[in-house]
Motif scaffolding. Structure first.
Motif, PDB file in Angstrom:
ATOM      1  N   MET A 180       0.851  -1.199   0.000  1.00 21.69           N
ATOM      2  CA  MET A 180       0.000   0.000   0.000  1.00 21.69           C
ATOM      3  C   MET A 180       0.878   1.238   0.000  1.00 21.69           C
ATOM      4  O   MET A 180       1.880   1.292   0.711  1.00 21.69           O
ATOM      5  N   SER A 181       0.525   2.236  -0.810  1.00 23.13           N
ATOM      6  CA  SER A 181       1.316   3.461  -0.859  1.00 23.13           C
ATOM      7  C   SER A 181       1.306   4.164   0.491  1.00 23.13           C
ATOM      8  O   SER A 181       0.362   4.017   1.272  1.00 23.13           O
ATOM      9  N   LYS A 182       2.374   4.905   0.742  1.00 25.72           N
ATOM     10  CA  LYS A 182       2.482   5.599   2.019  1.00 25.72           C
ATOM     11  C   LYS A 182       1.353   6.610   2.199  1.00 25.72           C
ATOM     12  O   LYS A 182       0.840   6.790   3.301  1.00 25.72           O
ATOM     13  N   ILE A 183       0.934   7.276   1.116  1.00 30.73           N
ATOM     14  CA  ILE A 183      -0.139   8.272   1.216  1.00 30.73           C
ATOM     15  C   ILE A 183      -1.447   7.613   1.630  1.00 30.73           C
ATOM     16  O   ILE A 183      -2.145   8.092   2.531  1.00 30.73           O
ATOM     17  N   ALA A 184      -1.791   6.496   0.981  1.00 25.39           N
ATOM     18  CA  ALA A 184      -3.027   5.797   1.329  1.00 25.39           C
ATOM     19  C   ALA A 184      -2.977   5.292   2.764  1.00 25.39           C
ATOM     20  O   ALA A 184      -3.972   5.360   3.501  1.00 25.39           O
ATOM     21  N   PHE A 185      -1.811   4.780   3.171  1.00 22.82           N
ATOM     22  CA  PHE A 185      -1.644   4.302   4.540  1.00 22.82           C
ATOM     23  C   PHE A 185      -1.824   5.432   5.552  1.00 22.82           C
ATOM     24  O   PHE A 185      -2.548   5.294   6.541  1.00 22.82           O
ATOM     25  N   ILE A 186      -1.180   6.563   5.300  1.00 28.56           N
ATOM     26  CA  ILE A 186      -1.299   7.710   6.212  1.00 28.56           C
ATOM     27  C   ILE A 186      -2.751   8.177   6.306  1.00 28.56           C
ATOM     28  O   ILE A 186      -3.257   8.478   7.391  1.00 28.56           O
ATOM     29  N   CYS A 187      -3.434   8.212   5.166  1.00 28.89           N
ATOM     30  CA  CYS A 187      -4.843   8.627   5.169  1.00 28.89           C
ATOM     31  C   CYS A 187      -5.691   7.659   5.982  1.00 28.89           C
ATOM     32  O   CYS A 187      -6.565   8.069   6.757  1.00 28.89           O
ATOM     33  N   GLY A 188      -5.436   6.348   5.812  1.00 29.52           N
ATOM     34  CA  GLY A 188      -6.188   5.347   6.564  1.00 29.52           C
ATOM     35  C   GLY A 188      -5.944   5.416   8.059  1.00 29.52           C
ATOM     36  O   GLY A 188      -6.845   5.189   8.863  1.00 29.52           O
ATOM     37  N   ILE A 189      -4.718   5.742   8.434  1.00 30.20           N
ATOM     38  CA  ILE A 189      -4.373   5.859   9.854  1.00 30.20           C
ATOM     39  C   ILE A 189      -4.925   7.149  10.458  1.00 30.20           C
ATOM     40  O   ILE A 189      -5.378   7.179  11.602  1.00 30.20           O
ATOM     41  N   ALA A 190      -4.912   8.237   9.697  1.00 29.91           N
ATOM     42  CA  ALA A 190      -5.253   9.553  10.243  1.00 29.91           C
ATOM     43  C   ALA A 190      -6.750   9.797  10.371  1.00 29.91           C
ATOM     44  O   ALA A 190      -7.191  10.526  11.272  1.00 29.91           O
ATOM     45  N   ALA A 191      -7.546   9.213   9.484  1.00 28.37           N
ATOM     46  CA  ALA A 191      -8.970   9.564   9.418  1.00 28.37           C
ATOM     47  C   ALA A 191      -9.707   9.318  10.732  1.00 28.37           C
ATOM     48  O   ALA A 191     -10.420  10.195  11.236  1.00 28.37           O
ATOM     49  N   GLY A 192      -9.546   8.131  11.295  1.00 28.97           N
ATOM     50  CA  GLY A 192     -10.291   7.785  12.505  1.00 28.97           C
ATOM     51  C   GLY A 192      -9.938   8.642  13.709  1.00 28.97           C
ATOM     52  O   GLY A 192     -10.819   9.244  14.337  1.00 28.97           O
ATOM     53  N   PRO A 193      -8.641   8.725  14.086  1.00 30.91           N
ATOM     54  CA  PRO A 193      -8.271   9.577  15.216  1.00 30.91           C
ATOM     55  C   PRO A 193      -8.701  11.031  15.041  1.00 30.91           C
ATOM     56  O   PRO A 193      -9.136  11.680  15.995  1.00 30.91           O
ATOM     57  N   LEU A 194      -8.583  11.559  13.812  1.00 26.38           N
ATOM     58  CA  LEU A 194      -9.007  12.932  13.562  1.00 26.38           C
ATOM     59  C   LEU A 194     -10.498  13.097  13.831  1.00 26.38           C
ATOM     60  O   LEU A 194     -10.917  14.051  14.500  1.00 26.38           O
ATOM     61  N   PHE A 195     -11.295  12.169  13.318  1.00 26.12           N
ATOM     62  CA  PHE A 195     -12.737  12.260  13.487  1.00 26.12           C
ATOM     63  C   PHE A 195     -13.127  12.171  14.964  1.00 26.12           C
ATOM     64  O   PHE A 195     -13.914  12.981  15.469  1.00 26.12           O
ATOM     65  N   VAL A 196     -12.571  11.183  15.657  1.00 25.02           N
ATOM     66  CA  VAL A 196     -12.931  10.972  17.067  1.00 25.02           C
ATOM     67  C   VAL A 196     -12.467  12.136  17.929  1.00 25.02           C
ATOM     68  O   VAL A 196     -13.221  12.636  18.783  1.00 25.02           O
ATOM     69  N   LEU A 197     -11.233  12.591  17.732  1.00 26.12           N
ATOM     70  CA  LEU A 197     -10.723  13.712  18.523  1.00 26.12           C
ATOM     71  C   LEU A 197     -11.568  14.960  18.302  1.00 26.12           C
ATOM     72  O   LEU A 197     -11.860  15.702  19.255  1.00 26.12           O
ATOM     73  N   SER A 198     -11.982  15.180  17.064  1.00 22.25           N
ATOM     74  CA  SER A 198     -12.790  16.358  16.760  1.00 22.25           C
ATOM     75  C   SER A 198     -14.113  16.348  17.514  1.00 22.25           C
ATOM     76  O   SER A 198     -14.470  17.339  18.161  1.00 22.25           O
ATOM     77  N   HIS A 254      -1.029  -2.434   5.417  1.00 20.93           N
ATOM     78  CA  HIS A 254       0.213  -1.771   5.030  1.00 20.93           C
ATOM     79  C   HIS A 254       1.420  -2.621   5.430  1.00 20.93           C
ATOM     80  O   HIS A 254       2.378  -2.772   4.655  1.00 20.93           O
ATOM     81  N   GLY A 255       1.374  -3.186   6.638  1.00 20.97           N
ATOM     82  CA  GLY A 255       2.473  -4.027   7.098  1.00 20.97           C
ATOM     83  C   GLY A 255       2.668  -5.244   6.214  1.00 20.97           C
ATOM     84  O   GLY A 255       3.797  -5.599   5.850  1.00 20.97           O
ATOM     85  N   HIS A 256       1.572  -5.883   5.841  1.00 19.16           N
ATOM     86  CA  HIS A 256       1.658  -7.055   4.961  1.00 19.16           C
ATOM     87  C   HIS A 256       2.176  -6.668   3.589  1.00 19.16           C
ATOM     88  O   HIS A 256       2.936  -7.404   2.966  1.00 19.16           O
ATOM     89  N   SER A 257       1.761  -5.495   3.112  1.00 17.58           N
ATOM     90  CA  SER A 257       2.222  -5.028   1.808  1.00 17.58           C
ATOM     91  C   SER A 257       3.721  -4.777   1.820  1.00 17.58           C
ATOM     92  O   SER A 257       4.442  -5.147   0.882  1.00 17.58           O
ATOM     93  N   GLU A 258       4.236  -4.175   2.891  1.00 18.92           N
ATOM     94  CA  GLU A 258       5.664  -3.891   2.968  1.00 18.92           C
ATOM     95  C   GLU A 258       6.465  -5.178   3.061  1.00 18.92           C
ATOM     96  O   GLU A 258       7.525  -5.317   2.444  1.00 18.92           O
ATOM     97  N   ARG A 259       5.958  -6.159   3.824  1.00 17.32           N
ATOM     98  CA  ARG A 259       6.676  -7.427   3.949  1.00 17.32           C
ATOM     99  C   ARG A 259       6.724  -8.162   2.614  1.00 17.32           C
ATOM    100  O   ARG A 259       7.718  -8.804   2.281  1.00 17.32           O
ATOM    101  N   SER A 260       5.652  -8.050   1.848  1.00 18.89           N
ATOM    102  CA  SER A 260       5.616  -8.694   0.533  1.00 18.89           C
ATOM    103  C   SER A 260       6.640  -8.072  -0.406  1.00 18.89           C
ATOM    104  O   SER A 260       7.282  -8.758  -1.215  1.00 18.89           O
ATOM    105  N   GLU A 261       6.810  -6.756  -0.306  1.00 24.03           N
ATOM    106  CA  GLU A 261       7.754  -6.061  -1.181  1.00 24.03           C
ATOM    107  C   GLU A 261       9.192  -6.440  -0.859  1.00 24.03           C
ATOM    108  O   GLU A 261      10.082  -6.379  -1.700  1.00 24.03           O
ATOM    109  N   LEU A 262       9.455  -6.838   0.418  1.00 24.40           N
ATOM    110  CA  LEU A 262      10.806  -7.188   0.820  1.00 24.40           C
ATOM    111  C   LEU A 262      11.190  -8.601   0.400  1.00 24.40           C
ATOM    112  O   LEU A 262      12.362  -8.967   0.452  1.00 24.40           O
TER     113      LEU A 262
END
Length: 218
Positions: A1-19, A209-217
């Motif tokens: 998974m691209s880093k941008i998609a991963f960051i978006c997936g990680i950021a969305a939930g905490p941002l919404f809940v904190l807001s 994302h973790g599985h994707s990175e391990r596959s690339e290695l």
């Protein structure tokens, strides 16, 4: 998974809940245990919650696109990312359209309108329902996928999240319909549902994302 998609997936939930936690704590007359998150879009500073829906929806849309590109073939391959995308679109719809007042917020409004006050409110509820049904479906689809991969912990977690979302969705809807025994806790039930859904999706993003990175290695 691209880093941008991963960051978006990680950021969305905490941002919404904190807001919504911050808004609910500082908004005059607003009771987080009683009132829905969508009601934060009403009143003088309602644009903050509307923007929160939209930003979280856009971030999750990017994550869903990355998920579709990177999820290896298997059970739920077409449906899982699509359902996450539907959750994202439901969030965008909830941000574009404002709900009716309910359970006495804003102050002076009735506990429940006899009918929708506007088409906008009806569209908000429709978008919200699509979102919650979609995330429930996504949990079920990925539970089957994880079970097929013999990842029992994730399969159980996904199933448990689906159950929590289903039960609290029913309880919160009954509360906002002014069920006497539930109305005082409608906001709590909804928050349990939202936090459970976002926590699952955030952890899913990390896992994929973790599985994707391990596959690339390899």
């Amino acid at each position: 998974m691209s880093k941008i998609a991963f960051i978006c997936g990680i950021a969305a939930g905490p941002l919404f809940v904190l807001s919504f936690l911050i808004q609910g704590a500082v908004r005059n007359g607003y009771d987080p245990l009683r009132h829905p998150v969508s009601s934060l879009a009403l009143g003088d500073h309602g644009w903050v919650q509307s923007a929160t829906f939209l930003v979280a929806g856009v971030l999750t849309t990017v994550f869903a696109a990355g998920l579709r590109r990177n999820l290896r073939p298997g059970p739920g391959t077409p449906w899982g990312p699509s359902l996450v995308g539907m959750w994202a679109l439901g969030l965008v719809g909830a941000g574009l359209f404002t709900a009716d007042p309910v359970s006495g917020y804003p102050a002076g409004s009735p506990d429940l309108l006899p009918a929708y006050g506007s088409a906008q409110a009806a569209l908000h509820d429709a978008a919200s329902l699509v979102a919650f049904v979609a995330i429930l479906g996504a949990c079920v689809v990925f539970a089957r996928r994880f079970a097929a991969d013999n990842r029992r912990g994730w399969a159980l977690y996904s199933t448990a999240t689906a159950v929590v979302v289903l039960v609290t969705l029913g309880l919160s809807n009954a509360a906002f319909a002014q069920s006497p025994n539930l109305v005082a806790l409608g906001g709590l039930f909804q928050r349990i549902m939202i936090v459970a859904a976002w926590a699952w999706l955030t952890l899913l993003a990390r896992d994929i994302h973790g599985h994707s990175e391990r596959s690339e290695l390899r």
